[in-house]
Design a protein around this motif. Structure first.
Motif, mmCIF file in Angstrom:
data_model
loop_
_atom_site.group_PDB
_atom_site.id
_atom_site.type_symbol
_atom_site.label_atom_id
_atom_site.label_comp_id
_atom_site.label_asym_id
_atom_site.label_seq_id
_atom_site.Cartn_x
_atom_site.Cartn_y
_atom_site.Cartn_z
ATOM 1 N N ILE A 28 9.514 -36.300 -5.516
ATOM 2 C CA ILE A 28 9.187 -37.738 -5.524
ATOM 3 C C ILE A 28 10.323 -38.415 -4.920
ATOM 4 C CG2 ILE A 28 8.501 -39.433 -7.166
ATOM 5 C CD1 ILE A 28 6.825 -37.083 -7.160
ATOM 6 N N GLY A 29 11.450 -38.352 -5.119
ATOM 7 C CA GLY A 29 12.485 -39.293 -4.579
ATOM 8 C C GLY A 29 12.583 -39.172 -2.977
ATOM 9 N N THR A 30 12.568 -38.015 -2.617
ATOM 10 C CA THR A 30 12.885 -37.674 -1.177
ATOM 11 C C THR A 30 11.578 -38.429 -0.448
ATOM 12 O OG1 THR A 30 11.811 -35.456 -1.387
ATOM 13 C CG2 THR A 30 14.165 -35.728 -1.401
ATOM 14 N N SER A 31 10.328 -38.024 -0.842
ATOM 15 C CA SER A 31 9.111 -38.548 -0.157
ATOM 16 C C SER A 31 9.308 -40.175 -0.275
ATOM 17 C CB SER A 31 7.701 -38.014 -1.028
ATOM 18 O OG SER A 31 7.655 -36.730 -0.763
ATOM 19 N N ALA A 32 9.505 -40.690 -1.325
ATOM 20 C CA ALA A 32 9.648 -42.222 -1.474
ATOM 21 C C ALA A 32 10.577 -42.490 -0.003
ATOM 22 C CB ALA A 32 9.928 -42.818 -2.703
ATOM 23 N N ALA A 33 11.812 -42.048 -0.184
ATOM 24 C CA ALA A 33 12.792 -42.210 0.811
ATOM 25 C C ALA A 33 12.193 -42.075 2.177
ATOM 26 C CB ALA A 33 14.012 -41.482 0.703
ATOM 27 N N LEU A 34 11.400 -41.070 2.412
ATOM 28 C CA LEU A 34 10.997 -41.023 3.717
ATOM 29 C C LEU A 34 9.840 -42.226 4.168
ATOM 30 C CD1 LEU A 34 10.189 -39.621 6.380
ATOM 31 C CD2 LEU A 34 8.479 -38.035 5.137
ATOM 32 N N PHE A 35 8.960 -42.480 3.224
ATOM 33 C CA PHE A 35 8.116 -43.691 3.553
ATOM 34 C C PHE A 35 8.482 -45.020 3.629
ATOM 35 C CE2 PHE A 35 5.270 -40.124 2.037
ATOM 36 C CZ PHE A 35 4.485 -40.134 3.080
ATOM 37 N N LEU A 36 9.582 -45.186 2.870
ATOM 38 C CA LEU A 36 10.512 -46.442 2.992
ATOM 39 C C LEU A 36 11.274 -46.519 4.110
ATOM 40 C CD1 LEU A 36 11.561 -46.921 -0.497
ATOM 41 C CD2 LEU A 36 10.228 -48.428 0.528
ATOM 42 N N ALA A 37 12.003 -45.482 4.441
ATOM 43 C CA ALA A 37 12.594 -45.457 5.823
ATOM 44 C C ALA A 37 11.780 -45.651 7.051
ATOM 45 C CB ALA A 37 13.503 -44.066 5.949
ATOM 46 N N GLN A 38 10.578 -45.055 6.979
ATOM 47 C CA GLN A 38 9.654 -45.165 8.305
ATOM 48 C C GLN A 38 9.270 -46.706 8.485
ATOM 49 O OE1 GLN A 38 6.448 -42.305 7.119
ATOM 50 N NE2 GLN A 38 7.349 -40.795 8.522
ATOM 51 N N ARG A 39 9.396 -47.501 7.352
ATOM 52 C CA ARG A 39 8.937 -48.802 7.456
ATOM 53 C C ARG A 39 10.058 -49.757 7.841
ATOM 54 N NH1 ARG A 39 4.552 -49.323 2.297
ATOM 55 N NH2 ARG A 39 3.781 -47.312 2.933
ATOM 56 N N GLN A 162 11.358 -24.670 -2.558
ATOM 57 C CA GLN A 162 12.582 -24.472 -2.269
ATOM 58 C C GLN A 162 12.969 -24.915 -0.732
ATOM 59 O OE1 GLN A 162 11.392 -20.789 -3.252
ATOM 60 N NE2 GLN A 162 11.474 -22.138 -5.265
ATOM 61 N N LYS A 163 11.747 -25.164 0.010
ATOM 62 C CA LYS A 163 11.718 -25.841 1.333
ATOM 63 C C LYS A 163 11.497 -27.149 1.487
ATOM 64 C CE LYS A 163 11.402 -21.404 3.779
ATOM 65 N NZ LYS A 163 12.769 -21.528 4.822
ATOM 66 N N ALA A 164 10.463 -27.659 0.536
ATOM 67 C CA ALA A 164 9.765 -28.909 1.113
ATOM 68 C C ALA A 164 10.777 -30.148 0.892
ATOM 69 C CB ALA A 164 8.529 -29.080 0.388
ATOM 70 N N ALA A 165 11.121 -30.467 -0.305
ATOM 71 C CA ALA A 165 12.186 -31.667 -0.569
ATOM 72 C C ALA A 165 13.358 -31.793 0.372
ATOM 73 C CB ALA A 165 12.399 -31.570 -1.898
ATOM 74 N N PRO A 166 14.004 -30.620 0.660
ATOM 75 C CA PRO A 166 15.028 -30.729 1.599
ATOM 76 C C PRO A 166 14.588 -31.232 2.968
ATOM 77 C CG PRO A 166 15.293 -28.732 0.210
ATOM 78 C CD PRO A 166 13.766 -29.477 -0.014
ATOM 79 N N ALA A 167 13.555 -30.551 3.636
ATOM 80 C CA ALA A 167 12.809 -30.805 4.871
ATOM 81 C C ALA A 167 12.553 -32.389 4.906
ATOM 82 C CB ALA A 167 11.445 -29.857 5.229
ATOM 83 N N ILE A 168 11.781 -32.954 3.985
ATOM 84 C CA ILE A 168 11.447 -34.034 3.608
ATOM 85 C C ILE A 168 12.646 -35.196 3.731
ATOM 86 C CG2 ILE A 168 10.156 -36.081 2.314
ATOM 87 C CD1 ILE A 168 8.373 -33.576 1.551
ATOM 88 N N ALA A 169 13.607 -34.914 3.132
ATOM 89 C CA ALA A 169 15.025 -35.760 2.917
ATOM 90 C C ALA A 169 15.722 -35.619 4.223
ATOM 91 C CB ALA A 169 15.926 -34.938 1.944
ATOM 92 N N ALA A 170 15.508 -34.582 4.936
ATOM 93 C CA ALA A 170 16.252 -34.472 6.366
ATOM 94 C C ALA A 170 15.702 -35.395 7.057
ATOM 95 C CB ALA A 170 16.308 -33.059 6.936
ATOM 96 N N ALA A 172 13.771 -38.168 6.288
ATOM 97 C CA ALA A 172 14.079 -39.512 5.841
ATOM 98 C C ALA A 172 15.383 -39.815 6.698
ATOM 99 C CB ALA A 172 13.961 -39.376 4.254
ATOM 100 N N ARG A 173 16.358 -38.891 6.388
ATOM 101 C CA ARG A 173 17.616 -39.234 7.121
ATOM 102 C C ARG A 173 17.281 -39.580 8.856
ATOM 103 N NH1 ARG A 173 21.803 -34.714 6.325
ATOM 104 N NH2 ARG A 173 22.406 -35.831 4.365
ATOM 105 N N ARG A 174 16.730 -38.660 9.466
ATOM 106 C CA ARG A 174 16.499 -39.177 10.866
ATOM 107 C C ARG A 174 15.887 -40.466 11.044
ATOM 108 N NH1 ARG A 174 15.665 -33.589 10.720
ATOM 109 N NH2 ARG A 174 13.535 -33.645 10.237
ATOM 110 N N ASN A 175 15.182 -40.819 9.987
ATOM 111 C CA ASN A 175 14.438 -42.341 10.171
ATOM 112 C C ASN A 175 15.284 -43.496 9.745
ATOM 113 O OD1 ASN A 175 11.343 -42.456 10.780
ATOM 114 N ND2 ASN A 175 11.891 -40.284 10.028
#
Length: 442
Positions: A28-39, A162-170, A172-175
């Protein structure tokens, strides 16, 4: 010891300010970080342990519409749309595949229950339906004669926890998001009645908004802010096997077991109808809130008095913001798995589907699920504390719904038109006389 999660190192830079601070590094947190960073929003995600260290890496890995609470269906439809393109978005393997999920029915009563769910789901034009006989045999070969029928949704699927949230967080960082691990948020500072800063173990981060996506820790965090969230925990156990040839590709649930194929060729297996409920001090405080759920699901919920009662009793008192918090003392919740129930599940599975007999068990683990009285999450601003958004209580549904929830959180933080109507997920439903309850018959 929990499953091995893909590693994501912490950013070295500690920012003094951000638009938004997110508490919790699960799906949840990593997905929110990604969508906020994309904006273009400046985001800092703070995780007290490592990314996806708790339930976000310990769940079954199902991504489903079938048997979803009807109030969540619009959000899971959006989430599945996002899962479909997630590997391309994050440039990594999340494990998402549309392989279908079968919910088997042993009795006419269970068939009727699935028909009731289909009535709830019909307005959304979901491609779920009842199957039996040869069609059921094609989906889960070898045991179809046991079942009266099954609820089947071909477009449901799976991903790798074990893969999804780390990939989404990474991604988010690139964004532009900053990802801090081993960095607990102890509380917050307020100015003029609204959020002014997140207080972490490494210092203050000035911010306008704070998203609490702390999973099983959210009740404790919000209590220290003077907010009452009626949330308890359920312990769920999972085993994984070595790679196995010839077993069904379609995931399956029945009363005795559940399984789904993993990306590595092994299987996750769990007991289909047993969840352990640790009795804790909050169990008494929220007994009335949860009583309807206990009555409706009394066969599968096993109450247990164990070490969590004393632990949560000791941890109950608030900690000064300049002192070491409980979040630093317990970086990762890592409960012991309930091996007896897992063995029962594997024995039943092997009897019905002999291909599983003799399979090698590689690991067993458990996680604590954050549950609400009505079995749907809180995804909501808080009127009494401007700038605070709560995203918790996903009640075992959070992994599949995670990307959609992250987008909804971003909408709520930004104040734009939400991707789905968030009314059912409002925090105020526990104080406005709504009397939240699970929906019967699903």
């Amino acid at each position: 010891m929990g499953p091995q999660v893909d590693t994501l190192a912490s950013d070295a830079r500690f920012p003094a300010e951000a638009d938004v601070v997110i508490v919790g590094g699960g799906i949840i947190g990593t997905s929110a970080a990604l969508f906020l960073a994309q904006r273009g929003v400046s985001v800092v995600l703070c995780e007290k342990g490592h990314i996806a260290g708790e339930q976000s890496s310990r769940n079954w890995g199902w991504v489903r519409k079938a048997r979803r609470d009807p109030r969540e269906i619009p959000l899971i439809i959006e989430s599945l749309r996002l899962w479909e393109g997630m590997n391309q978005v994050v440039g990594a393997e999340t494990g998402f595949r549309r392989t279908g999920i079968v919910f088997a029915a042993e009795s006419e009563a269970e068939v009727a229950r699935y028909e009731t769910w289909l009535d709830h789901a019909r307005p959304y034009q979901i491609d779920a339906r009842l199957i039996s006989g040869a069609e059921l045999e094609r989906q889960v070969p070898g045991g179809a004669s046991r079942w009266k029928a099954a609820l089947f949704c071909a477009t449901d699927g799976r991903a790798e926890p074990q893969k999804a949230a780390p990939a989404i967080a990474a991604e988010a960082r690139r964004n532009g998001a900053v990802i801090l691990t081993d960095c607990a948020v102890r509380g917050l500072d307020r100015e003029g009645g609204r959020i002014a800063a997140a207080v972490t173990e490494r210092g203050r981060i000035r911010c306008k908004s704070l998203v609490v996506a702390g999973g099983a820790w959210s009740r404790r965090f919000l209590k220290d802010l003077g907010l009452t969230l009626p949330q308890l925990k359920v312990r769920s156990s999972v085993m994984r096997t070595a790679p196995l040839e010839g077993a069904p590709e379609t995931a399956m649930w029945c009363n005795e077991f559940a399984f789904r194929r993993r990306l590595d060729g092994g299987y996750n297996i769990a007991n289909g109808n047993v969840n352990v409920v640790p009795i804790v001090p909050d169990s008494f405080r929220f007994f009335t809130d949860f009583l309807p759920a206990l009555r409706a699901d009394h066969k599968s919920l096993k109450l247990r008095l164990d070490g969590r009662f004393a632990q949560e009793w000791r941890e109950a008192a608030p900690t000064p913001l300049d002192a070491v918090s409980v979040y630093e003392k317990v970086r990762v919740l890592d409960p012991a798995p309930d091996r007896r129930y897992l063995r029962q599940a594997l024995e039943s599975l092997s009897r019905m589907y002999p291909v599983f007999a003799g399979t090698r068990i590689v690991q067993e683990w458990a996680g604590l699920i954050d549950v609400m009285p009505d079995a749907i999450p809180v995804i909501s601003p808080v009127d009494s504390l401007p700038g605070l958004v709560i995203a918790t209580g996903f009640s075992g549904h959070g992994f599949g719904i995670g990307p959609g929830a992250g987008r909804l959180i971003a909408d709520l933080v930004m104040g734009g038109t939400p991707v789905v109507d968030p009314h059912e997920f409002r925090f105020s439903r526990f104080s406005d006389g709504s009397n939240p309850r699970p929906i019967a018959g699903i």
